[in-house]
Design a protein around this motif. Sequence first.
Motif, PDB file in Angstrom:
ATOM      1  N   HIS A   7       0.822  -1.338   0.079  1.00 34.25           N
ATOM      2  CA  HIS A   7      -0.015  -0.086  -0.013  1.00 34.25           C
ATOM      3  C   HIS A   7       0.881   1.262  -0.024  1.00 34.25           C
ATOM      4  CE1 HIS A   7      -4.088  -1.627  -0.029  1.00 34.25           C
ATOM      5  NE2 HIS A   7      -3.800  -2.291   1.414  1.00 34.25           N
ATOM      6  N   ILE A   8       1.884   1.165   0.917  1.00 30.09           N
ATOM      7  CA  ILE A   8       2.690   2.549   1.185  1.00 30.09           C
ATOM      8  C   ILE A   8       3.446   2.732  -0.143  1.00 30.09           C
ATOM      9  CG2 ILE A   8       4.481   1.688   2.359  1.00 30.09           C
ATOM     10  CD1 ILE A   8       4.260   4.149   3.980  1.00 30.09           C
ATOM     11  N   THR A   9       3.936   1.603  -0.573  1.00 29.66           N
ATOM     12  CA  THR A   9       5.103   1.679  -1.883  1.00 29.66           C
ATOM     13  C   THR A   9       4.090   2.123  -2.886  1.00 29.66           C
ATOM     14  OG1 THR A   9       6.303   0.056  -0.850  1.00 29.66           O
ATOM     15  CG2 THR A   9       6.557   0.367  -3.405  1.00 29.66           C
ATOM     16  N   VAL A  10       3.223   1.781  -3.201  1.00 29.77           N
ATOM     17  CA  VAL A  10       2.280   2.033  -4.557  1.00 29.77           C
ATOM     18  C   VAL A  10       1.863   3.440  -4.425  1.00 29.77           C
ATOM     19  CG1 VAL A  10       0.423   1.606  -6.115  1.00 29.77           C
ATOM     20  CG2 VAL A  10       1.665  -0.472  -5.101  1.00 29.77           C
ATOM     21  N   ALA A  11       1.305   3.795  -3.245  1.00 29.23           N
ATOM     22  CA  ALA A  11       0.801   5.061  -2.947  1.00 29.23           C
ATOM     23  C   ALA A  11       1.935   6.069  -3.035  1.00 29.23           C
ATOM     24  CB  ALA A  11       0.113   5.123  -1.540  1.00 29.23           C
ATOM     25  N   THR A  12       3.127   6.021  -2.565  1.00 29.82           N
ATOM     26  CA  THR A  12       4.243   6.807  -2.866  1.00 29.82           C
ATOM     27  C   THR A  12       4.475   7.044  -4.030  1.00 29.82           C
ATOM     28  OG1 THR A  12       5.119   6.264  -0.372  1.00 29.82           O
ATOM     29  CG2 THR A  12       6.666   7.394  -2.060  1.00 29.82           C
ATOM     30  N   ALA A  13       4.572   5.930  -4.867  1.00 32.47           N
ATOM     31  CA  ALA A  13       4.924   6.010  -6.394  1.00 32.47           C
ATOM     32  C   ALA A  13       3.802   7.047  -7.109  1.00 32.47           C
ATOM     33  CB  ALA A  13       5.073   4.557  -6.844  1.00 32.47           C
ATOM     34  N   GLY A  14       2.481   6.653  -6.583  1.00 31.49           N
ATOM     35  CA  GLY A  14       1.542   7.625  -7.284  1.00 31.49           C
ATOM     36  C   GLY A  14       1.818   8.949  -7.077  1.00 31.49           C
ATOM     37  N   GLY A  15       1.911   9.066  -5.555  1.00 26.76           N
ATOM     38  CA  GLY A  15       2.330  10.536  -5.342  1.00 26.76           C
ATOM     39  C   GLY A  15       3.408  11.330  -6.295  1.00 26.76           C
ATOM     40  N   MET A  16       4.634  10.494  -6.303  1.00 25.40           N
ATOM     41  CA  MET A  16       5.627  11.023  -6.769  1.00 25.40           C
ATOM     42  C   MET A  16       5.159  11.447  -8.477  1.00 25.40           C
ATOM     43  SD  MET A  16       8.664   8.405  -5.500  1.00 25.40           S
ATOM     44  CE  MET A  16      10.019   9.169  -6.643  1.00 25.40           C
ATOM     45  N   LEU A  17       4.286  10.604  -9.079  1.00 24.82           N
ATOM     46  CA  LEU A  17       3.831  10.960 -10.396  1.00 24.82           C
ATOM     47  C   LEU A  17       2.973  12.123 -10.380  1.00 24.82           C
ATOM     48  CD1 LEU A  17       2.911   7.264 -11.720  1.00 24.82           C
ATOM     49  CD2 LEU A  17       4.772   8.974 -12.564  1.00 24.82           C
ATOM     50  N   MET A  18       2.148  12.233  -9.253  1.00 20.83           N
ATOM     51  CA  MET A  18       1.187  13.467  -9.140  1.00 20.83           C
ATOM     52  C   MET A  18       2.138  14.784  -8.775  1.00 20.83           C
ATOM     53  SD  MET A  18      -1.907  14.177  -6.422  1.00 20.83           S
ATOM     54  CE  MET A  18      -2.680  15.829  -6.242  1.00 20.83           C
ATOM     55  N   ALA A  19       3.051  14.548  -7.931  1.00 21.23           N
ATOM     56  CA  ALA A  19       3.803  15.655  -7.705  1.00 21.23           C
ATOM     57  C   ALA A  19       4.720  16.109  -8.880  1.00 21.23           C
ATOM     58  CB  ALA A  19       4.746  15.331  -6.532  1.00 21.23           C
ATOM     59  N   TYR A  20       5.049  15.199  -9.613  1.00 23.14           N
ATOM     60  CA  TYR A  20       5.958  15.711 -10.815  1.00 23.14           C
ATOM     61  C   TYR A  20       5.011  16.324 -11.996  1.00 23.14           C
ATOM     62  CZ  TYR A  20       9.043  15.434 -15.095  1.00 23.14           C
ATOM     63  OH  TYR A  20       9.512  15.603 -16.190  1.00 23.14           O
ATOM     64  N   ALA A  21       3.848  15.651 -12.250  1.00 23.83           N
ATOM     65  CA  ALA A  21       2.971  16.186 -13.092  1.00 23.83           C
ATOM     66  C   ALA A  21       2.535  17.739 -12.618  1.00 23.83           C
ATOM     67  CB  ALA A  21       1.963  15.010 -13.161  1.00 23.83           C
ATOM     68  N   GLY A  22       2.137  17.867 -11.405  1.00 24.53           N
ATOM     69  CA  GLY A  22       1.809  19.092 -10.961  1.00 24.53           C
ATOM     70  C   GLY A  22       3.057  19.987 -11.296  1.00 24.53           C
ATOM     71  N   TRP A  23       4.014  19.493 -10.920  1.00 24.36           N
ATOM     72  CA  TRP A  23       5.294  20.671 -10.958  1.00 24.36           C
ATOM     73  C   TRP A  23       5.530  20.902 -12.401  1.00 24.36           C
ATOM     74  CZ3 TRP A  23      10.241  19.364 -12.571  1.00 24.36           C
ATOM     75  CH2 TRP A  23      11.261  20.284 -12.418  1.00 24.36           C
ATOM     76  N   GLN A  24       5.664  20.077 -13.212  1.00 25.48           N
ATOM     77  CA  GLN A  24       5.797  20.296 -14.605  1.00 25.48           C
ATOM     78  C   GLN A  24       4.724  21.094 -15.251  1.00 25.48           C
ATOM     79  OE1 GLN A  24       8.698  19.572 -15.707  1.00 25.48           O
ATOM     80  NE2 GLN A  24       8.449  18.252 -17.251  1.00 25.48           N
ATOM     81  N   SER A  25       3.303  21.077 -14.691  1.00 25.05           N
ATOM     82  CA  SER A  25       2.309  22.230 -15.262  1.00 25.05           C
ATOM     83  C   SER A  25       2.428  23.389 -14.373  1.00 25.05           C
ATOM     84  CB  SER A  25       1.111  21.154 -15.031  1.00 25.05           C
ATOM     85  OG  SER A  25       0.957  20.131 -15.671  1.00 25.05           O
ATOM     86  N   GLN A  26       3.106  23.759 -13.480  1.00 27.24           N
ATOM     87  CA  GLN A  26       3.502  24.696 -12.948  1.00 27.24           C
ATOM     88  C   GLN A  26       2.251  25.039 -12.068  1.00 27.24           C
ATOM     89  OE1 GLN A  26       4.293  27.818 -15.724  1.00 27.24           O
ATOM     90  NE2 GLN A  26       6.503  27.431 -15.956  1.00 27.24           N
ATOM     91  N   TRP A  27       1.672  23.884 -11.328  1.00 24.32           N
ATOM     92  CA  TRP A  27       0.522  23.965 -10.535  1.00 24.32           C
ATOM     93  C   TRP A  27       0.997  24.405  -9.049  1.00 24.32           C
ATOM     94  CZ3 TRP A  27      -2.985  19.179 -11.864  1.00 24.32           C
ATOM     95  CH2 TRP A  27      -3.381  19.439 -13.148  1.00 24.32           C
TER      96      TRP A  27
END
Length: 223
Positions: A7-27
């Motif tokens: 649970h925590i490994t997959v969620a952390t990986a999902g969080g990294m994807l969300m964080a990167y996507a938002g940062w790239q989009s300048q959110w």
Amino acid sequence: MANFRTHITVATAGGMLMAYAGWQSQWWPSSQAILIVALVAFGGILPDIDADRSRSIRLIFNILSVPSLVLGVMLLESWLTPGMLLLACGGIYFSVRYLAGILFSKLTVHRGIWHSLLAAGLCSLLTAALSFHLLFQPPWMAWSHGAAVLLGFIIHLGLDEIYSVDLEGARLKRSFGTALKLGDSRRPMSNLLMLIATLTLLPWAPPWSVLVELMHQGSLLWR
């Protein structure tokens, strides 16, 4: 069902994807990206708050004791002497860290209401409201924090359902359908109480127009 590490490994990986996507989009700036990852990871273990004697419930109440302590200091420091404030903060920490966990384990059933989309919505809305009113984050970031918890929560529910499928035996386990559900069909009172709690939070939510814009901007990433 999926274990704590999954649970925590997959969620952390999902969080990294969300964080990167938002940062790239300048959110959000890079400084917010770490918080986004942490919130998704936290959401990824949050449904197991109803699991007695699990690593998740111990970690969840360990984490919750910190903001509870900070909130207690903010609310009580102007009313109490330093000695009384220290005593009160000790009581708050002990109550959240130990007593709340014991009470929660007594009152909840694993794979009950806390493994549902209704609980996911409540936790997401509560996170957004606390971020907006307590941490004084702008509406866009407050809703993003709520969305991060929601993503982690749904990742957890989805993993539980995936692990309920026995691919080798080509069958569905008894636990199938007990995680990714709208509410708890066996306990209607739990649904009602959680719905009331969710509706109570609505006036405290950040501006809804910002959420609509956030959802619109998010949909553009998939085009």
